[in-house]
Design a protein around this motif. Sequence first.
Motif, short mmCIF file in Angstrom:
data_model
loop_
_atom_site.label_atom_id
_atom_site.label_comp_id
_atom_site.label_asym_id
_atom_site.label_seq_id
_atom_site.Cartn_x
_atom_site.Cartn_y
_atom_site.Cartn_z
N LEU A 187 -0.90 -6.11 -4.53
CA LEU A 187 -1.66 -5.55 -3.41
C LEU A 187 -2.12 -6.63 -2.44
O LEU A 187 -2.13 -6.42 -1.22
N GLU A 188 -2.47 -7.79 -2.96
CA GLU A 188 -2.88 -8.89 -2.08
C GLU A 188 -1.68 -9.42 -1.29
O GLU A 188 -1.79 -9.64 -0.08
N ASN A 189 -0.56 -9.62 -1.97
CA ASN A 189 0.63 -10.13 -1.27
C ASN A 189 1.07 -9.16 -0.18
O ASN A 189 1.48 -9.57 0.91
N LEU A 190 0.98 -7.89 -0.49
CA LEU A 190 1.38 -6.86 0.47
C LEU A 190 0.48 -6.91 1.71
O LEU A 190 0.95 -6.87 2.85
N ALA A 191 -0.82 -7.05 1.47
CA ALA A 191 -1.77 -7.08 2.59
C ALA A 191 -1.62 -8.35 3.42
O ALA A 191 -1.89 -8.36 4.61
N GLU A 192 -1.18 -9.44 2.77
CA GLU A 192 -1.12 -10.73 3.45
C GLU A 192 0.29 -11.11 3.91
O GLU A 192 0.48 -12.20 4.45
N ALA A 193 1.27 -10.25 3.67
CA ALA A 193 2.67 -10.59 3.98
C ALA A 193 2.83 -11.00 5.44
O ALA A 193 2.24 -10.39 6.33
N LYS A 194 3.65 -12.01 5.66
CA LYS A 194 3.84 -12.52 7.03
C LYS A 194 5.01 -11.80 7.73
O LYS A 194 5.02 -11.65 8.93
N LYS A 195 6.02 -11.41 6.93
CA LYS A 195 7.20 -10.77 7.53
C LYS A 195 7.08 -9.26 7.37
O LYS A 195 6.42 -8.78 6.44
N PRO A 196 7.73 -8.51 8.25
CA PRO A 196 7.57 -7.06 8.21
C PRO A 196 8.07 -6.41 6.92
O PRO A 196 9.06 -6.86 6.34
N ILE A 197 7.36 -5.37 6.53
CA ILE A 197 7.74 -4.59 5.36
C ILE A 197 7.89 -3.13 5.80
O ILE A 197 6.99 -2.56 6.43
N ILE A 198 9.05 -2.57 5.47
CA ILE A 198 9.34 -1.18 5.82
C ILE A 198 9.41 -0.39 4.52
O ILE A 198 9.90 -0.89 3.51
N ALA A 199 8.90 0.85 4.54
CA ALA A 199 9.04 1.71 3.37
C ALA A 199 9.95 2.87 3.73
O ALA A 199 9.83 3.47 4.80
N SER A 200 10.87 3.17 2.81
CA SER A 200 11.77 4.32 2.96
C SER A 200 11.39 5.27 1.82
O SER A 200 11.78 5.07 0.68
N VAL A 201 10.61 6.29 2.16
CA VAL A 201 10.02 7.16 1.13
C VAL A 201 10.98 8.31 0.85
O VAL A 201 11.07 9.27 1.62
N ASN A 202 11.68 8.18 -0.27
CA ASN A 202 12.81 9.08 -0.56
C ASN A 202 12.42 10.27 -1.43
O ASN A 202 13.31 10.98 -1.90
N GLY A 203 11.13 10.47 -1.66
CA GLY A 203 10.70 11.59 -2.52
C GLY A 203 9.21 11.50 -2.66
O GLY A 203 8.53 11.02 -1.75
N LEU A 204 8.70 11.91 -3.83
CA LEU A 204 7.24 11.91 -3.94
C LEU A 204 6.65 10.50 -3.94
O LEU A 204 7.22 9.57 -4.50
N ALA A 205 5.52 10.39 -3.27
CA ALA A 205 4.74 9.15 -3.28
C ALA A 205 3.34 9.55 -3.74
O ALA A 205 2.69 10.39 -3.11
N VAL A 206 2.91 8.96 -4.85
CA VAL A 206 1.61 9.33 -5.43
C VAL A 206 0.77 8.07 -5.64
O VAL A 206 1.31 7.02 -6.00
N GLY A 207 -0.54 8.20 -5.44
CA GLY A 207 -1.47 7.10 -5.74
C GLY A 207 -1.10 5.83 -5.00
O GLY A 207 -1.00 5.81 -3.78
N VAL A 208 -0.86 4.77 -5.78
CA VAL A 208 -0.53 3.48 -5.15
C VAL A 208 0.75 3.59 -4.32
O VAL A 208 0.98 2.80 -3.40
N GLY A 209 1.56 4.61 -4.61
CA GLY A 209 2.76 4.88 -3.82
C GLY A 209 2.41 5.23 -2.38
O GLY A 209 3.21 5.01 -1.47
N VAL A 210 1.21 5.77 -2.16
CA VAL A 210 0.75 6.02 -0.79
C VAL A 210 -0.09 4.82 -0.31
O VAL A 210 0.07 4.37 0.82
N THR A 211 -0.93 4.31 -1.20
CA THR A 211 -1.75 3.15 -0.82
C THR A 211 -0.89 2.05 -0.22
O THR A 211 -1.24 1.45 0.80
N MET A 212 0.24 1.78 -0.86
CA MET A 212 1.07 0.66 -0.38
C MET A 212 1.61 0.92 1.02
O MET A 212 1.80 -0.01 1.80
#
Length: 262
Positions: A91-116
Amino acid sequence: MTDHVLVSIEDGVQIVTMNRPDKKNALTAEMYGALADAIVTADADPKIRVTLFTGAGDAFTAGNDLGDFAKAGTTPVDQQPTGKTNVQRFLENLAEAKKPIIASVNGLAVGVGVTMLLHCDLVYAGTSATFQMPFVNLGLVPEAGSTFLLQRQIGIQKAADLFLTGKKLTAEKAEAIGLIADVFPDNALPIEALKRAKALAAKAPNAVRVTKALLKDNDRPRVGEARETEGRHFASQLRSDEVKEAISAFFEKRTADFSKFS
Ligand code: COA
């Protein structure tokens, strides 16, 4: 290494696939470790310009492995030499990442699956994707700065509606309220998301990184503060009888009974 997270690189895009489809890609400590490492690798490797997260099978991810949650109430299951758990590192690395991060949500996203997703720069979803944050239903609280980020993104009423009721949102609704950028037919999603990731990877890298930073930097202190406060409450709830009841109920396939708690 775990084969529950697959990593490959294609035309400057690091594709990271959560790969535990029989458990709806529920995230174990080991998987969080691999996801955390992928973000570090992306920021360090000049060949990678964009990271794309997706899930194998019909789910993005069903969130934290509930068996791990049950154990975490009594033992520090994934404590690393850094003193941080793999989930904290992710979670820290995700929040601090320098390069872009894209999510391709191919089905259900629950809990941390949405938080991220709140930390990703662009989120695309398939028509049948759903979004749900049932932390309260599990006796837990939101995490990773999401109480701040979600209300900033969709407003406090919509955020409370998701957090307090744990309701499930369709992809269409998620796009309408600004939780995600775009929706594609399920079978087109992998191609469309990768196409967009590659197009972003082909753009001027410094301009992309600075633009990402400009979008994120103002909120960074507030996100960090919220992440810390939420983390304390999350850890304390994780050890609570409310969580024990909720997780037992999930595995016993029954409705949780919170009537005895005050
Ligand atoms: N942790 C551990 N195992 C999980 C899981 C999780 N978060 N989510 C799903 N699984 C497992 C199920 O126990 C089941 O395992 P089994 O085949 O050994 O019984 C398998 O994955 C398939 O899940 P199932 O419940 O049969 O699929 P479904 O399509 O009916 O429902 C969900 C999918 C995601 C809606 C449902 O599994 C669910 O509610 N999971 C819990 C999600 C959650 O609360 N996550 C934490 C949020 S903080």
